[in-house]
Each structure stands twice: as C-alpha cells, then as structure tokens.
Motif scaffolding. Sequence first.
Motif, short mmCIF file in Angstrom:
data_model
loop_
_atom_site.label_atom_id
_atom_site.label_comp_id
_atom_site.label_asym_id
_atom_site.label_seq_id
_atom_site.Cartn_x
_atom_site.Cartn_y
_atom_site.Cartn_z
N GLU A 43 0.83 -1.22 0.00
CA GLU A 43 0.00 0.00 0.00
C GLU A 43 0.86 1.26 0.00
O GLU A 43 0.39 2.33 -0.40
N GLU A 44 2.11 1.15 0.45
CA GLU A 44 3.03 2.28 0.49
C GLU A 44 3.88 2.37 -0.78
O GLU A 44 4.69 3.29 -0.92
N GLY A 45 3.72 1.41 -1.67
CA GLY A 45 4.48 1.42 -2.92
C GLY A 45 5.68 0.51 -2.95
O GLY A 45 6.46 0.54 -3.92
N LEU A 46 5.87 -0.33 -1.92
CA LEU A 46 6.99 -1.26 -1.93
C LEU A 46 6.91 -2.20 -3.12
O LEU A 46 5.83 -2.65 -3.50
N LYS A 47 8.08 -2.48 -3.72
CA LYS A 47 8.16 -3.41 -4.84
C LYS A 47 8.86 -4.70 -4.39
O LYS A 47 9.91 -4.66 -3.74
N TYR A 48 8.25 -5.81 -4.75
CA TYR A 48 8.79 -7.13 -4.43
C TYR A 48 8.83 -7.90 -5.74
O TYR A 48 7.80 -8.38 -6.23
N ILE A 49 10.01 -7.97 -6.35
CA ILE A 49 10.17 -8.55 -7.68
C ILE A 49 10.83 -9.91 -7.57
O ILE A 49 11.94 -10.03 -7.01
N GLN A 50 10.17 -10.92 -8.08
CA GLN A 50 10.77 -12.26 -8.09
C GLN A 50 11.27 -12.60 -9.49
O GLN A 50 10.67 -12.22 -10.50
N LEU A 51 12.39 -13.30 -9.52
CA LEU A 51 12.96 -13.78 -10.78
C LEU A 51 12.66 -15.26 -10.90
O LEU A 51 12.97 -16.04 -9.98
N LEU A 52 12.06 -15.66 -11.99
CA LEU A 52 11.71 -17.06 -12.24
C LEU A 52 12.50 -17.59 -13.43
O LEU A 52 12.64 -16.91 -14.46
N LYS A 53 13.03 -18.78 -13.27
CA LYS A 53 13.71 -19.47 -14.35
C LYS A 53 12.97 -20.77 -14.61
O LYS A 53 12.89 -21.63 -13.73
N ASN A 54 12.40 -20.87 -15.80
CA ASN A 54 11.56 -22.03 -16.14
C ASN A 54 10.50 -22.25 -15.06
O ASN A 54 10.26 -23.37 -14.60
N ASN A 55 9.87 -21.13 -14.65
CA ASN A 55 8.79 -21.10 -13.66
C ASN A 55 9.22 -21.47 -12.25
O ASN A 55 8.37 -21.72 -11.39
N LYS A 56 10.51 -21.51 -11.99
CA LYS A 56 11.03 -21.80 -10.66
C LYS A 56 11.64 -20.52 -10.07
O LYS A 56 12.39 -19.82 -10.74
N GLN A 57 11.33 -20.24 -8.80
CA GLN A 57 11.87 -19.06 -8.14
C GLN A 57 13.38 -19.19 -7.97
O GLN A 57 13.86 -20.15 -7.36
N ILE A 61 14.21 -9.26 -5.43
CA ILE A 61 14.68 -7.98 -4.90
C ILE A 61 13.48 -7.29 -4.26
O ILE A 61 12.35 -7.39 -4.75
N GLU A 62 13.75 -6.62 -3.14
CA GLU A 62 12.72 -5.85 -2.44
C GLU A 62 13.23 -4.43 -2.25
O GLU A 62 14.34 -4.24 -1.75
N TYR A 63 12.43 -3.45 -2.67
CA TYR A 63 12.85 -2.05 -2.50
C TYR A 63 11.63 -1.14 -2.35
O TYR A 63 10.51 -1.51 -2.71
N THR A 64 11.89 0.05 -1.79
CA THR A 64 10.80 0.99 -1.55
C THR A 64 11.36 2.40 -1.43
O THR A 64 12.58 2.60 -1.41
N ASP A 65 10.48 3.38 -1.35
CA ASP A 65 10.90 4.76 -1.12
C ASP A 65 11.58 4.87 0.24
O ASP A 65 11.14 4.25 1.22
N ALA A 66 12.62 5.68 0.31
CA ALA A 66 13.35 5.85 1.57
C ALA A 66 12.42 6.29 2.69
O ALA A 66 12.61 5.91 3.85
N GLU A 67 11.40 7.06 2.36
CA GLU A 67 10.48 7.58 3.36
C GLU A 67 9.67 6.47 4.05
O GLU A 67 9.09 6.71 5.12
N PHE A 68 9.64 5.28 3.44
CA PHE A 68 8.92 4.14 4.04
C PHE A 68 9.86 2.98 4.35
O PHE A 68 9.40 1.90 4.74
#
Length: 254
Positions: A43-57, A61-68
């Motif tokens: 809800e604060e805009g945090l990004k949680y990006i998963q990398l999948l190789k052949n549908n396997k995790q 990477i997890e990142y967000t605005d410094a203010e949060f």
Amino acid sequence: MANIQMIEVNTEMLEGIGSYCLRSKKKSQGYINKNKWLNKRFEEGLKYIQLLKNNKQVGFIEYTDAEFSSRVVHADDYLVIHCLWVSETGKGHGAKLINKCIQDAKSRLKKGVIVVTNSETSWTPSKEIFLKNNFKLVDTAPYQFELLVYRFENNTSLPTFPTNWENRIQRFQDLTILRSFQCPYVEVATENLITAANELGLDVNVIDLKNRGELMELSPTPYGIFSVVFKGTLISFHRLTIHSVMKRLKELMD
C-alpha cells in the motif's frame, strides 16, 4: 534455452506464489509475519520482484521509497533496496534485478538508489555485486555497516547515516529486542534470544517498531529490523544460535 521472467508480486499474487525466503516453511510464524508485512507495505508502494527461471523461483529484490524504508538512513527521494538474493550466482540474475530497481527510480524521477550492506552477516546484501554495478560507498556506521549509492546526478545531495549510535544503544540497559517483520527470520531470532535469556533467568523487553518514525528514533543500527541490546551493549543485529546468545549474555553478566 532457459525462460527467465521477472514478476512484480502484489497482494493477489502473494497468495499463490508466496514470498521468497522461508518458502519451504510456509506455515512458520516468520513466513506468515513476512507476508502480512508485505501486504501492508504494498500500500506504500513497496516493490517485491521475483525472478523465475523455467517457472522456478531463483531470486528476488525488495525495495521501496526511503520515506517508508526499514533502513535507518537519511535518504529522501531515493529508493532503498532492502534485500537482494539469487540462488544461482554468475548468471547475471542479480544485475537484472538491480537494473530493474534503477530503471524504476529513473522513471519516478528519484535521485538514485541506495543499499545498506554489512560484511559480518548474510542478512544484508553483499556489497560486491553493487560495486560491480556502479554503486559507490558514501558513508559508514559502527559494526561494519556501509551505505552504497547509485546517484543519477553528481550535484544531488548524498544520503547519510545518523551519527548518534552510541546514544541510541546506551538508552537500553535491560535486555531488549527491537524488531520489525521485514525479514521472516526475525521470529526465530527472537525465539533463540528468549530461550537463552530464560535459561539465564533474564527478562526480555520486546519493542515492535510500528512505523518509520519509531525506527529512525530507536534503532541502534542502520539495519532497523532486528537489534538486541543489553547493558548498553549491542549483542546482535542478526540471528544467533541459542548457545551464542548465552555466551554473549554471560560475558556481560559477569
């Protein structure tokens, strides 16, 4: 040829794919706490990006605005990388995830991207991959914490750590845990500490950091999600075994 995908996880997807760490123990309290924490941070805009190789995790990477952010750093208008992890090294996966964050920062007209590292623990990302991707060391703090930045313009202000670390630590004389649930391993780290303290007849004060204001005021290290302090001394900022906790506490009790 391997099929590589980057997927931005949201609340709906989290129910299916789940978070990356502790995914083999989805019924553990730490995993449950992490997913609850993520849903609030989305809800604060945090990004949680998963990398999948052949549908396997294979990474995230997890990142967000410094203010949060969950890192104790003055870095307005920067993005802060909390975590970066890949299960296969030397494949360029980490660089792909870092570049995703950098491109997001550029598209949002941020000053750049920062990350907090520490060579003493795997709980923080390794600084080497960031140095290879043109991040620069700009500040340090006690206990080997380092602040790295990828800045878009040389004339923009640099992020900094606070400087009152000793004052922060000295305010805690009783055995105290300060924590948030940004990391799923905080739960077992807490359990180990409490078990060791009980063996030694010590009471434990647990402070759950509820917002960034409390984090910036109280955390005794830049790694704001877990700290253990006793008699004005930092015991740890990451998980220890029960034996290791008891050893450190006994040294201060003698």
